[in-house]
Enzyme design. Structure first.
Site, PDB file in Angstrom:
ATOM      1  N   ARG A 137       0.830  -1.207   0.000  1.00 49.75           N
ATOM      2  CA  ARG A 137       0.000   0.000   0.000  1.00 49.75           C
ATOM      3  C   ARG A 137       0.869   1.263   0.000  1.00 49.75           C
ATOM      4  NH1 ARG A 137      -2.645  -3.480   3.795  1.00 49.75           N
ATOM      5  NH2 ARG A 137      -1.678  -2.380   5.530  1.00 49.75           N
ATOM      6  N   ARG A 138       2.106   1.108  -0.432  1.00 50.62           N
ATOM      7  CA  ARG A 138       3.071   2.213  -0.400  1.00 50.62           C
ATOM      8  C   ARG A 138       3.681   2.497  -1.767  1.00 50.62           C
ATOM      9  NH1 ARG A 138       6.413   0.075   4.970  1.00 50.62           N
ATOM     10  NH2 ARG A 138       4.646   0.120   6.426  1.00 50.62           N
ATOM     11  N   CYS A 157       1.720  20.409 -11.473  1.00 50.46           N
ATOM     12  CA  CYS A 157       0.258  20.372 -11.401  1.00 50.46           C
ATOM     13  C   CYS A 157      -0.201  18.940 -11.102  1.00 50.46           C
ATOM     14  CB  CYS A 157      -0.348  20.874 -12.708  1.00 50.46           C
ATOM     15  SG  CYS A 157       0.010  22.604 -13.069  1.00 50.46           S
ATOM     16  N   ARG A 183      -3.086  19.167  -8.245  1.00 50.05           N
ATOM     17  CA  ARG A 183      -3.442  20.312  -7.404  1.00 50.05           C
ATOM     18  C   ARG A 183      -4.304  21.313  -8.160  1.00 50.05           C
ATOM     19  NH1 ARG A 183      -0.862  24.735  -9.082  1.00 50.05           N
ATOM     20  NH2 ARG A 183       1.048  24.474 -10.296  1.00 50.05           N
ATOM     21  N   SER A 184      -4.148  21.369  -9.493  1.00 49.91           N
ATOM     22  CA  SER A 184      -4.797  22.398 -10.296  1.00 49.91           C
ATOM     23  C   SER A 184      -4.904  21.910 -11.727  1.00 49.91           C
ATOM     24  CB  SER A 184      -3.966  23.685 -10.232  1.00 49.91           C
ATOM     25  OG  SER A 184      -4.440  24.658 -11.136  1.00 49.91           O
ATOM     26  N   ASP A 186      -6.409  23.226 -15.732  1.00 46.37           N
ATOM     27  CA  ASP A 186      -7.101  23.993 -16.763  1.00 46.37           C
ATOM     28  C   ASP A 186      -7.917  22.975 -17.563  1.00 46.37           C
ATOM     29  OD1 ASP A 186      -7.800  25.227 -19.158  1.00 46.37           O
ATOM     30  OD2 ASP A 186      -5.867  26.211 -19.438  1.00 46.37           O
ATOM     31  N   ASN A 194      -4.269  14.958 -19.706  1.00 43.73           N
ATOM     32  CA  ASN A 194      -3.726  14.272 -18.534  1.00 43.73           C
ATOM     33  C   ASN A 194      -4.356  12.903 -18.335  1.00 43.73           C
ATOM     34  OD1 ASN A 194      -3.488  17.412 -16.822  1.00 43.73           O
ATOM     35  ND2 ASN A 194      -1.803  16.247 -17.679  1.00 43.73           N
ATOM     36  N   HIS A 224     -10.735  24.085 -12.922  1.00 46.22           N
ATOM     37  CA  HIS A 224     -11.203  25.414 -13.324  1.00 46.22           C
ATOM     38  C   HIS A 224     -11.309  25.587 -14.827  1.00 46.22           C
ATOM     39  CE1 HIS A 224      -6.760  25.636 -12.749  1.00 46.22           C
ATOM     40  NE2 HIS A 224      -6.812  26.210 -13.944  1.00 46.22           N
ATOM     41  N   ALA A 281      -3.302  30.687 -20.472  1.00 46.30           N
ATOM     42  CA  ALA A 281      -2.871  31.531 -19.350  1.00 46.30           C
ATOM     43  C   ALA A 281      -1.516  31.061 -18.872  1.00 46.30           C
ATOM     44  CB  ALA A 281      -3.891  31.465 -18.218  1.00 46.30           C
TER      45      ALA A 281
END
Length: 282
Positions: A137-138, A157, A183-184, A186, A194, A224, A281
């Protein structure tokens, strides 16, 4: 309809209808003309793709699967942080005059760490565990190294992959599942890009470790849509959809480091027209 289309349409509608706006707030990204790049965003979006059922490529518009794979291999296989080793120009805005993006992405993958079993980088550690201790589990990677952030031209990202192996009843093959933490994102420019590239990664690792691909769970902390992308997204999600394409890997490849984009076959990929000149952006 591809299931990837169904998820994408639902996600975009949810962001547009129920998201919160950053307009007027202090934001880092900006457009080429210097204007602040505001977004409509949702926190904590989680999408699940069953890779054993279909390959999750959008058909609303075509995703460049081989180009997405090349970028994934640039990070995971070539372990490079230099755009001169990449066959596209998507990272040009973040590279210095020598082509480096700093201690980001591929740089972190080639750093060797001391484990009880020996000295290995993160990719080799994943492959080692999948082959020798698949129910661990690692089994995970992390690109978000705080001590090196000041030397990264862009903070990662998509920063973490966690692998987990299961076995179906009456099956003689282990199933490789993974969680991609981001984390973020577009949504218009990068979402399916991705999803596709990390799906290919799961396919590749499963093959070289004598497993079958299972689920890819995509967790996005800040999902976003940029203000200047809103009309493009609104048009995109009203388009006709088609069945998911068929994805195949060269079955003769048994070493992860031997894969190239030439070992990918995509068949019956029908999709809508591409969206051109999308403002990015930075």
């Amino acid at each position: 309809m591809s299931y990837a289309d169904e998820l994408f349409i639902h996600m975009c509608k949810d962001i547009l209808e129920n998201g919160t706006s950053t307009e007027g707030e202090k934001v880092r990204p900006h457009w080429e003309d210097g204007a602040s790049a505001y977004t409509i965003k949702k926190f904590g979006v989680v999408n699940r793709y069953d890779l054993s059922r279909e390959f999750p490529a959008l058909t609303l518009r075509k995703t460049a699967i081989k180009s997405a794979t090349d970028e994934m291999l640039w990070i995971w296989q070539r372990k490079s942080n230099n755009i001169q080793d990449l066959n596209s120009h998507i990272w040009d805005s973040w590279a210095d005059e020598e082509g480096s993006i700093g201690k980001a992405y591929g740089y972190q993958m080639q750093v060797k760490h001391q484990y009880r079993e020996g000295l290995m980088d993160q990719v080799d550690r994943v492959i080692y565990d999948l082959k020798h201790n698949p129910y661990s589990r690692r089994i995970m990677t992390n690109l978000y190294v705080h001590q090196d952030l000041h030397e990264m031209n862009l903070y990662p990202c998509a920063y973490s992959m966690t692998f987990n192996v299961t076995k179906e009843k009456n099956s003689d093959k282990l199933k490789l599942n993974a969680i991609l933490n981001q984390r973020s994102q577009d949504i218009l420019t990068a979402n399916n890009w991705n999803v596709v590239q990390y799906s290919v990664l799961v396919y590749m690792l499963a093959q070289v470790c004598d497993m079958v691909p299972g689920e890819l769970v995509h967790v996005i902390a800040d999902a976003h849509i940029y203000d200047r992308h809103i009309p493009l997204v609104e048009e995109l999600i009203t388009r006709p959809t088609y069945a998911a394409p068929t994805f195949k890997l060269n079955p003769d490849i048994k070493n992860f480091y031997d894969f190239t984009v030439r070992d990918i076959t995509v068949e019956n990929y029908e999709a809508g027209p591409q969206i051109t000149n999308i403002p990015v952006a930075i």
